[in-house]
Every structure is written in C-alpha cells, then in structure tokens.
Design an enzyme around this catalytic site. Structure first.
Site, PDB file in Angstrom:
ATOM      1  CB  ILE A 213       5.818   7.413  14.573  1.00 44.53           C
ATOM      2  CG1 ILE A 213       7.124   6.605  14.605  1.00 44.53           C
ATOM      3  CG2 ILE A 213       5.624   8.086  13.211  1.00 44.53           C
ATOM      4  CD1 ILE A 213       8.375   7.395  14.299  1.00 44.53           C
TER       5      ILE A 213
ATOM      6  CE  LYS B 260      -1.974   1.795   3.975  1.00 41.77           C
ATOM      7  NZ  LYS B 260      -1.673   3.234   4.046  1.00 41.77           N
ATOM      8  CG  ASN B 261       2.379   2.767   3.554  1.00 39.46           C
ATOM      9  OD1 ASN B 261       1.186   2.981   3.353  1.00 39.46           O
ATOM     10  ND2 ASN B 261       2.892   2.689   4.770  1.00 39.46           N
TER      11      ASN B 261
ATOM     12  CB  CYS C 205      -5.852   6.269  10.461  1.00 44.08           C
ATOM     13  SG  CYS C 205      -6.290   4.784   9.580  1.00 44.08           S
TER      14      CYS C 205
ATOM     15  CG  ASP D  58       2.129   1.716   9.415  1.00 44.45           C
ATOM     16  OD1 ASP D  58       1.660   2.626  10.134  1.00 44.45           O
ATOM     17  OD2 ASP D  58       2.376   1.872   8.214  1.00 44.45           O
TER      18      ASP D  58
ATOM     19  NE  ARG E  47      -0.336  12.543   6.343  1.00 40.35           N
ATOM     20  CZ  ARG E  47      -0.019  13.679   6.922  1.00 40.35           C
ATOM     21  NH1 ARG E  47      -0.967  14.460   7.386  1.00 40.35           N
ATOM     22  NH2 ARG E  47       1.227  14.057   7.038  1.00 40.35           N
TER      23      ARG E  47
ATOM     24  NE  ARG F  21      -1.123  10.370   9.666  1.00 39.27           N
ATOM     25  CZ  ARG F  21      -1.312   9.215   9.065  1.00 39.27           C
ATOM     26  NH1 ARG F  21      -2.503   8.697   8.997  1.00 39.27           N
ATOM     27  NH2 ARG F  21      -0.329   8.555   8.514  1.00 39.27           N
ATOM     28  N   PRO F  22       0.120  16.907  10.872  1.00 40.35           N
ATOM     29  CG  PRO F  22       1.731  18.159  12.014  1.00 40.35           C
ATOM     30  CD  PRO F  22       0.995  16.843  12.040  1.00 40.35           C
ATOM     31  CB  ILE F  23       1.098  18.848   5.527  1.00 39.12           C
ATOM     32  CG1 ILE F  23       0.173  20.055   5.410  1.00 39.12           C
ATOM     33  CG2 ILE F  23       0.327  17.554   5.451  1.00 39.12           C
ATOM     34  CD1 ILE F  23      -0.411  20.203   3.999  1.00 39.12           C
ATOM     35  CG  ASP F  24       4.958  21.074  10.253  1.00 45.02           C
ATOM     36  OD1 ASP F  24       4.294  20.024  10.246  1.00 45.02           O
ATOM     37  OD2 ASP F  24       5.948  21.236  10.984  1.00 45.02           O
TER      38      ASP F  24
ATOM     39  NE  ARG G 180      -7.688   4.325   4.907  1.00 45.96           N
ATOM     40  CZ  ARG G 180      -6.944   4.982   5.785  1.00 45.96           C
ATOM     41  NH1 ARG G 180      -7.448   5.348   6.924  1.00 45.96           N
ATOM     42  NH2 ARG G 180      -5.693   5.279   5.514  1.00 45.96           N
TER      43      ARG G 180
HETATM   44  C1  UD1 Z   1       3.573   7.185   6.243  1.00 40.59           C
HETATM   45  C2  UD1 Z   1       2.800   5.912   6.018  1.00 40.59           C
HETATM   46  C3  UD1 Z   1       2.178   5.397   7.302  1.00 40.59           C
HETATM   47  C4  UD1 Z   1       3.233   5.256   8.374  1.00 40.59           C
HETATM   48  C5  UD1 Z   1       4.055   6.536   8.504  1.00 40.59           C
HETATM   49  C6  UD1 Z   1       5.231   6.403   9.454  1.00 40.59           C
HETATM   50  C7  UD1 Z   1       2.034   6.084   3.730  1.00 40.59           C
HETATM   51  C8  UD1 Z   1       0.892   6.265   2.799  1.00 40.59           C
HETATM   52  N1  UD1 Z   1       1.749   6.166   5.036  1.00 40.59           N
HETATM   53  O1  UD1 Z   1       2.656   8.166   6.701  1.00 40.59           O
HETATM   54  O2  UD1 Z   1       1.575   4.132   7.053  1.00 40.59           O
HETATM   55  O3  UD1 Z   1       2.619   4.983   9.611  1.00 40.59           O
HETATM   56  O4  UD1 Z   1       4.588   6.931   7.220  1.00 40.59           O
HETATM   57  O5  UD1 Z   1       6.052   5.357   9.058  1.00 40.59           O
HETATM   58  O6  UD1 Z   1       3.162   5.848   3.334  1.00 40.59           O
HETATM   59  N2  UD1 Z   1       4.742  15.105  10.683  1.00 40.59           N
HETATM   60  C9  UD1 Z   1       4.749  16.445  11.004  1.00 40.59           C
HETATM   61  N3  UD1 Z   1       4.719  17.341   9.975  1.00 40.59           N
HETATM   62  C10 UD1 Z   1       4.708  16.954   8.672  1.00 40.59           C
HETATM   63  C11 UD1 Z   1       4.709  15.582   8.370  1.00 40.59           C
HETATM   64  C12 UD1 Z   1       4.730  14.675   9.397  1.00 40.59           C
HETATM   65  O7  UD1 Z   1       4.765  16.830  12.176  1.00 40.59           O
HETATM   66  O8  UD1 Z   1       4.688  17.817   7.786  1.00 40.59           O
HETATM   67  C13 UD1 Z   1       4.726  14.118  11.794  1.00 40.59           C
HETATM   68  C14 UD1 Z   1       3.418  13.325  11.781  1.00 40.59           C
HETATM   69  O9  UD1 Z   1       2.412  14.013  12.475  1.00 40.59           O
HETATM   70  C15 UD1 Z   1       3.841  12.057  12.487  1.00 40.59           C
HETATM   71  C16 UD1 Z   1       5.272  11.871  12.013  1.00 40.59           C
HETATM   72  O10 UD1 Z   1       5.721  13.136  11.562  1.00 40.59           O
HETATM   73  O11 UD1 Z   1       3.817  12.248  13.874  1.00 40.59           O
HETATM   74  C17 UD1 Z   1       5.441  10.837  10.925  1.00 40.59           C
HETATM   75  O12 UD1 Z   1       4.747  11.236   9.784  1.00 40.59           O
HETATM   76  P1  UD1 Z   1       5.171  10.794   8.297  1.00 40.59           P
HETATM   77  O13 UD1 Z   1       6.484  10.098   8.343  1.00 40.59           O
HETATM   78  O14 UD1 Z   1       5.038  11.994   7.426  1.00 40.59           O
HETATM   79  O15 UD1 Z   1       4.064   9.733   7.947  1.00 40.59           O
HETATM   80  P2  UD1 Z   1       3.069   9.702   6.721  1.00 40.59           P
HETATM   81  O16 UD1 Z   1       3.804  10.022   5.473  1.00 40.59           O
HETATM   82  O17 UD1 Z   1       1.851  10.463   7.046  1.00 40.59           O
END
Ligand code: UD1
Length: 441
Positions: A346, A37-38, A131, A324, A107, A136-139, A416
């Site tokens: 995480i 999936k990922n 989920c 995961d 997401r 889960r911010p995107i900063d 999912r």
């Molecule tokens: C991806 C995986 C998910 C997995 C995760 C961690 C996919 C589709 N999903 O999710 O299954 O659990 O990696 O291995 O590949 N964060 C911030 N700001 C940001 C981005 C992230 O603070 O801009 C924080 C998130 O809130 C979280 C942590 O960083 O606490 C990890 O997030 P990230 O590695 O980005 O995971 P995803 O890409 O969302």
C-alpha cells in the site's frame, strides 16, 4: 486543560519528551480501546456539510482530532469538547479556505475537500501532510471529484470550485480510502445519484455512511461493494457514537502476544481484523472471539513465551492484512522463532521502523517492498526515534519484549493516533512511562 493534555500538545509541537520502557513483562488484564481515529476524522470533516449540531461521542483524544477540530474552528464552526464528547455546529461556518499548519500536518485534512465542495462549491487547502510513509498523492480524489463537476486550478495549493455537483458514476482505479470518503462527502448533497465503483471497503467508510445516514443522507453499500449515494437536499444534526479503533485493538493484541501474555479487549470482537487474526493464530497465539450481542463482546488472546514466524504475507486493502498493522507486526516478528517475509503493497516507504528495530538487535533485510525478518531469541533496550505513527507504536512493542530499558523519542507521532498508550499498557502491567524534556542519551 489537564497536565497530560499540555504535555502531549508540547510533545506534538516540539517532539519533546520520550517514552521509557523496561521490557520482559508478560501483559495481563482487560482493556477497552479508544474510538477509531480513521472513522472519526472523516466524520468530523463531514460535520461541515449541512446545518444542525452534531454530537460525536467516544471521540478519541488524539493529536489528529485536535488538529481537525482546530480546522473546523478556523472554518467558523462552533466546536465544544468535553472529555470524549465533541459537539460541532457548522451552521455559521462561512470560510472555505484552510491555510493552517494543522492542515499541512495531517493527511486527513484532504477530506475537507469533499466536505467544502459539497457545502460551498469551493475549497482551498494546502497540499496535505501526514506521516512520511510514501508519496501519498491525491490524483484519485481529484479525478473522482472532477467527475462530479469540480474544477481544479493548478497551484501550490489545492484549489477546487464547482458550479454545481451532479451525481455520476465514479470508477476508482484503486480503492483509495480517502478518495472514497471524499467522493461520498461531495455526493451526499449533490443533485442525483452517484455510484462509486471499486470503492474502498474499510469499515471506517461504512461508519461514515452510517453517520451521514443518521443525518438524513441516503447512502448504501451494495452486495458487490459498490457505494450508491443518492444526493439529498440537506443534512441535519445528530448524535453518534464512534466505534472501537481496530488498529489500536490490533496493536494491543500484538503487545500481549509479543510478551507471552493474555489479555481481553472488552469492546471490540475483532470482526474487522480477520486477516490479521489469522496471522496471529498462525504464529501460535490463541484467539477467542465473542460474538456480537453475546454476553461479553470482546476478544481474548493468549500467547506462548515465544511466537512462531509468520511465513510470507502482504498488506492489502480491506479485508486484507492492514498496512497500519504492518510495522507493529514486524516488531513482534523480530523475536519470533523462524523467518517471515512482509510485502508492503500500500505505502512504498513504510519500512523505516526496520532501521530502529535493528538497533535493538533485530535481523531485518529490506529489499524493495519486501522485508525479510529472521527472528532472534532476544531484543535489547536501545535509544530510538519513532519514524511515524504506526512505526512509533511498533517500537513500543519492540521495547516491551526487549531486555533492559528503551527510550523512544519523537512521540508526537504516536500521540497522533493513540490516546494514551502508556496509560493503556500500564493498565496491562507494562513498565512504561512518559518522561518530559530531553533524553540524556
Ligand atoms: C487511509 C488511512 C490510513 C491507512 C490507509 C490505507 C485515514 C485517516 N487514514 O489513508 O491510516 O493506512 O487508508 O488503509 O483513514 N493513492 C494514490 N492517489 C490518491 C490516493 C491514494 O496514489 O489519490 C495511493 C497512496 O499513495 C497509497 C495508497 O493509494 O499508496 C493508499 O492510499 P489511501 O487508501 O488513499 O489511504 P489514505 O486515505 O491516505
């Protein structure tokens, strides 16, 4: 559409239907796990970049893929799907705004940010969903893309534009998987060279790079883990086969371990699961990995009737213990002998499964980012709700080891990410079935 497909779509939309599991049967047999999936989600989003048809083989038939294909269609791509083969041609895609329900729900829709910016220099999408396992911010995504020349407007949506994208050095404050992928997507056709420092090392990122390189991109991971993207003018179509899903592999290994069974996964040798396999071995499971290229590439697990506790462990970015697999492991530790302590580093809200496991008789104490589990000799069947994708799979593992019957609702979450969890576990001997409609209790 097959009856099974309809049933899943309904269950995703309305969360109708439930899984009924009678536990206590040791799992035995061989199984091939679905495509990752990922890995496939960023690969699908990356099809927006460039022209030419991309054929993706071994594409798992899961809810998140359905939603991503829907987004690609809404953007104007030609999408054809037959079984596990998907063909995407973005040549005629002209839209750069995503307003669909699908995007808000998953997401990974955030990955269209890098892909749309790369292709059209403009991207508008709803704030990403997914989920409920944390803020889960995107900063980090935004700062990385700004470094390449994107500008973001304040809005209740994500609105990004760029006059042009220029390669630069991007230092991620945390090795975010999604932010690393978005930076790669934006940089693949940018002018000049982009260095991504402190890049995430998850194998799915290397799969994305492999796919893009098949399309003519110039991306490499250096020995110290940095990623170098040399922007190319255009990408072409290709055919690519998605590798096995390491999280599904881990889930099924845990299912065998939890029930005192013995199974062989035939298409994944666990090379990307080292930290996880070490924990399984510490718990008393026997793990035999066949080397890549050998007669049989796979991984075999055998397990005693009752496992040992895992002691202390914490989740971490790859190659650490994967977040995961944290909930699935927790479900198995509930019946292991001895105490275990899991620290979730995480996602801050990934212990919701504990409340459901307690309904089965588990003893779990949550203290901030730490879950303390005291193994009990027996779990009991209960009526449960999947709290999220991996938490739902964890409840299935709880049910497989429980005495009596368990009914798990909210299975749209499980769908999912798992193609057909009941088919796979039944193949290994489990007593599990999907029931349409509402539960009577
Ligand atoms: C991806 C995986 C998910 C997995 C995760 C961690 C996919 C589709 N999903 O999710 O299954 O659990 O990696 O291995 O590949 N964060 C911030 N700001 C940001 C981005 C992230 O603070 O801009 C924080 C998130 O809130 C979280 C942590 O960083 O606490 C990890 O997030 P990230 O590695 O980005 O995971 P995803 O890409 O969302």
């Amino acid at each position: 559409m097959q009856a099974r497909g309809l049933c899943r779509a309904e269950s995703r939309g309305m969360f109708l239907g439930y899984l009924e599991i009678t536990g206590g049967i040791p799992l035995h047999g061989e199984i091939e796990v679905q495509g990752s999936k990922n890995a496939v989600l960023p690969i699908l989003a990356s099809c927006m970049l460039g022209e030419g048809a991309c054929t993706i083989e071994n594409c798992p038939s899961i809810g998140d893929v359905d939603d991503t294909l829907e987004i690609l269609k809404l953007l104007g791509c030609r999408v054809e799907r037959e079984g596990r083969t998907v063909c995407i041609d973005a040549s005629s895609a002209g839209k750069n705004e995503i307003e669909s329900m699908e995007a808000a729900r998953i997401r990974s829709s955030v990955l269209f940010l890098g892909a749309l910016l790369g292709r059209m220099k403009r991207a508008v999408l709803p704030l990403p969903g997914g989920c409920a396992i944390g803020r889960r911010p995107i900063d980090i995504h935004i700062k990385a893309l700004e470094k390449l020349g994107a500008c973001f407007a304040e809005d209740d949506k994500v609105v990004a534009t760029a006059r042009q994208l220029l390669g630069d050095t991007v230092v991620l404050p945390f090795p975010s998987v999604g932010a690393t992928e978005n930076t790669i997507l934006a940089a693949a056709t940018a002018h000049g060279i982009t260095w991504i420092k402190n890049a995430a090392r998850e194998p799915e990122i290397d799969e994305l790079c492999e796919f893009l390189n098949c399309r003519g991109a110039d991306i490499e991971r250096t020995k110290n883990g940095d990623i170098r993207v040399c922007g190319v003018e255009r990408l072409r179509g290709t055919t690519y086969r998605v590798k096995a899903d390491r999280i599904v592999t881990g889930t099924y290994l845990l299912a065998a371990a939890a029930t005192g069974g013995e199974i062989l996964i035939t298409n994944d040798n666990g090379s990307c699961l080292r930290a996880f396999l070490q924990v399984l071995e510490k718990m008393g499971a026997g793990v035999i990995r066949s080397p890549r290229g050998g007669k049989q590439e796979g991984i075999r697990i055998s397990s005693p009737e009752r496992l040992l506790g895992a002691g202390d462990l914490e989740t971490a970015p790859y190659p650490g213990f994967p977040t995961d697999l944290q909930s699935p492991l927790m479900a198995v530790l509930c019946r292991a002998s001895g105490k275990s302590c899991i620290r979730e580093k995480i996602f801050e809200n990934r212990f919701k499964t504990a409340d459901e496991l307690v309904k089965m008789g588990a003893e779990i104490e949550i203290d901030g980012d730490c879950a303390r589990i005291s193994g009990v000799p027996q779990l009991y069947g209960a009526v449960l709700e999947a709290p999220d994708l991996r938490g739902g799979a964890a409840l299935v593992l709880g049910a497989l080891q429980a005495k009596g019957c368990t009914k798990i609702g909210n299975i749209g979450y499980i769908d999912r990410g798992y193609e057909n969890i009941e088919r796979d576990l039944r193949l290994l001997g489990a007593d599990i079935r999907r029931v349409d409609g509402n539960r009577d209790c």
